[in-house]
Design an enzyme around this catalytic site. Structure first.
Site, short mmCIF file in Angstrom:
data_model
loop_
_atom_site.label_atom_id
_atom_site.label_comp_id
_atom_site.label_asym_id
_atom_site.label_seq_id
_atom_site.Cartn_x
_atom_site.Cartn_y
_atom_site.Cartn_z
CE LYS A 132 -3.04 2.60 3.13
NZ LYS A 132 -3.66 2.61 4.49
CG ASP A 170 -5.21 8.38 4.86
OD1 ASP A 170 -6.08 9.03 4.25
OD2 ASP A 170 -5.47 7.42 5.61
CE LYS A 196 -5.89 9.16 8.26
NZ LYS A 196 -6.36 7.97 8.98
CG ASP A 238 -1.80 5.28 5.21
OD1 ASP A 238 -1.72 4.27 5.91
OD2 ASP A 238 -2.84 5.63 4.64
CG ASP A 270 -9.41 7.82 7.37
OD1 ASP A 270 -8.39 7.93 6.67
OD2 ASP A 270 -9.38 7.77 8.62
CD GLU A 282 -6.60 5.63 2.69
OE1 GLU A 282 -5.48 5.19 3.02
OE2 GLU A 282 -7.46 5.95 3.52
NE ARG A 338 -10.64 -0.77 4.01
CZ ARG A 338 -11.13 -0.92 5.26
NH1 ARG A 338 -12.32 -1.45 5.43
NH2 ARG A 338 -10.41 -0.58 6.30
#
Length: 500
Positions: free
Chosen positions: A268, A273, A280, A291, A350, A352, A354
């Site tokens: 990933k 993010d 967030k 991230d 949030d 995202e 996946r």
């Protein structure tokens, strides 16, 4: 910092610091047990080290340090005695921690040269590898944006001392340990870069530069190519950002004659993010440059694999983009169509990671890879469950699961097997799409894995490693704060074992 192997007698070594090891006395007995090198040093110093053990000034506990000035009685200026704990519990991971603590201590003393006298052992290569990893991981510092260089580390010359008969084995251990550690530190550099520097484009550039240096094949898909492939997850996440997405492919062909596609690694690569429109809280964004820890681990592992040259095929797939809020950002309530044709209902922007992993898993599956292993800083739920000690491991194959756990144990990275029972799949059923993007707070790390499972091709062995709690550390005891490079060594060890 240079690390070399020497067979010079410990009495003749002229380093600023000579490091020897000691274990706790067996059973209830007082005192310490010194290595053969330690015994020679103790004798030259008139028994002062063993006396400190008898008086319990130094007990030989794991990581305990005792510093003694030689006052001209030896060529070395100072002796550093390092405790290994109980002799029956000296494992490679303990040696890594000890190597890191030694090097950090030596940096604090302004030593310029040091020699570590290895204790005689039947596993001398493994000992040398573990200590080497610890030394380079402990020496790591990310200081490129600091104007004041007063903290620059002066230790440049480090040696491992061993016998002539063990020299070849020790050199092999040092070489392997150095490759493992340098690849891990490369991944740490990627994580630690500010997000305005390490954009998706820059991540692709650095992966490409590494590939060229180490002889890997590299291909980077731009946005137009991503659109032509129908990667709706990547496109949906990236549409709120001014930074274009990329899809990075790195190929190592260690067994070109094999008809098997081989191991696939998926990482990933969200370089920052914000949470998107499901924004967030400010405090939760402070470390969101990390991230892309999964992407960093995969890219770092490919560097180590290319350097070690196992006879196996490994391919890395890294989807990378930003998740930002704007007037063009994707929204809760949207439905995205991903590369394998399945649709997903968006409930929280949030969640995202996946989405981009789903496209990458689809691509790896269509190429015919098996096994497929993905790494991602995916859920806060796994941090609640396991903290920062272990990563969550989800797999559709018991054998692969055990292989990953065993590889992790060998390199000092811990995993805990998590469930993937069918009942959890009920939580991600959508009324309007093939699957929901989230199953809610309960079992959130499990339902995230169940979503990813929809995008793994039929018959492929697959494992998902949720490293949200282990990819970034605020603990500076034995390691620098920031990116840890978690996963690099597990994936590398797994590739080596596959080749064997």
């Amino acid at each position: 910092m240079d690390l070399r192997v020497t067979t010079q007698s410990v009495n003749e070594i002229s380093s600023d610091v000579l490091v020897i090891t000691a274990t706790r006395a067996a059973g209830e007995a007082k005192g310490i047990q010194l290595s053969s090198a330690g015994q020679a040093i103790d004798q030259a110093l008139g028994g002062v080290i063993s006396e400190c053990g008898t008086n319990e000034e130094f007990k030989g506990n794991t990581g305990e340090l005792l510093s003694i000035h030689t006052l001209g009685k030896l060529a070395a200026k100072r002796i550093l005695v390092v405790g290994l704990g109980a002799v029956e519990k000296v494992e490679p991971q303990a040696l890594r921690k000890i190597g890191a603590s030694i090097i950090r201590h030596l940096h604090s003393t302004n030593a310029r040269s040091a020699t570590l006298a290895l204790a005689e052992s039947s596993a001398v290569a493994e000992t040398a590898q573990a200590l080497t990893e610890g030394i380079f991981l402990g020496a790591y510092a990310f200081r490129k944006y600091q104007q004041n260089q007063n903290g620059e580390r002066k230790l440049k010359d480090v040696q491992l001392q061993t016998s002539e008969s063990n020299k070849t084995a020790v050199e092999e251990g040092v070489q392997k340990g150095k490759i493992f550690a340098e690849a891990t530190n490369f991944a740490r550099d990627l994580v630690n870069e500010p997000p305005r520097v390490l954009t998706p484009t820059e991540l692709a550039n650095r992966a490409s530069a590494m590939a060229q240096q180490y002889g890997l094949e590299c291909e980077v898909f731009d946005q137009a190519k991503i659109e032509s492939l129908g990667m709706g997850g990547i496109l949906g996440v990236t549409q709120g950002s001014v930074e274009p997405p990329h899809f990075i492919i790195l190929r190592y062909r260690g067994a070109p004659e094999s008809q098997e596609k081989g191991l696939a690694l998926v990482g990933k690569g969200i370089t920052f993010d914000s949470g998107g429109l499901s924004l967030k809280p400010a405090g939760s964004m402070e470390t969101m440059k990390s991230d892309m820890g999964g992407a960093a681990a995969v890219i770092g592992a490919m560097q180590a694999i290319a350097a070690l040259k196992p006879k196996t095929n490994v391919t890395a797939f890294v989807p990378t983009c930003e998740n930002m809020p704007s007037g063009s950002a994707f929204r809760p309530g949207d439905v995205l169509r991903l590369m394998n044709g399945k649709t997903i209902e968006i409930l929280n922007t949030d969640a995202e990671g996946r989405l981009i992993l789903a496209d990458a898993l689809s691509y790896a599956s269509q190429e015919g890879h098996s096994p497929i292993i993905d790494l991602a800083t995916l859920t806060g739920g796994i941090v609640v469950a396991l903290g920062n000690v272990m990563s969550g491991l989800f797999s559709n194959d018991e054998g692969l699961q055990q292989e990953i756990i065993a590889a992790g144990q060998a390199v000092g990275e811990k995993y805990w097997a998590m469930p993937l029972d069918e009942e959890y799949g009920e939580l991600v059923k959508s009324d309007i799409a093939d699957v929901k993007q989230t199953g809610g707070r309960g079992a959130s790390s499990v339902t995230a894995a169940k979503i990813l499972e929809h995008f793994v091709g039929n018959g492929a062995k697959w494992a998902h490693l949720d490293i949200a709690g282990t990819a970034f550390s605020e603990n500076a005891k034995n390691m620098e704060k920031g990116g840890t490079g978690f996963g690099v060594r597990t994936l590398t060890e797994l590739a080596l074992r596959n080749a064997r």
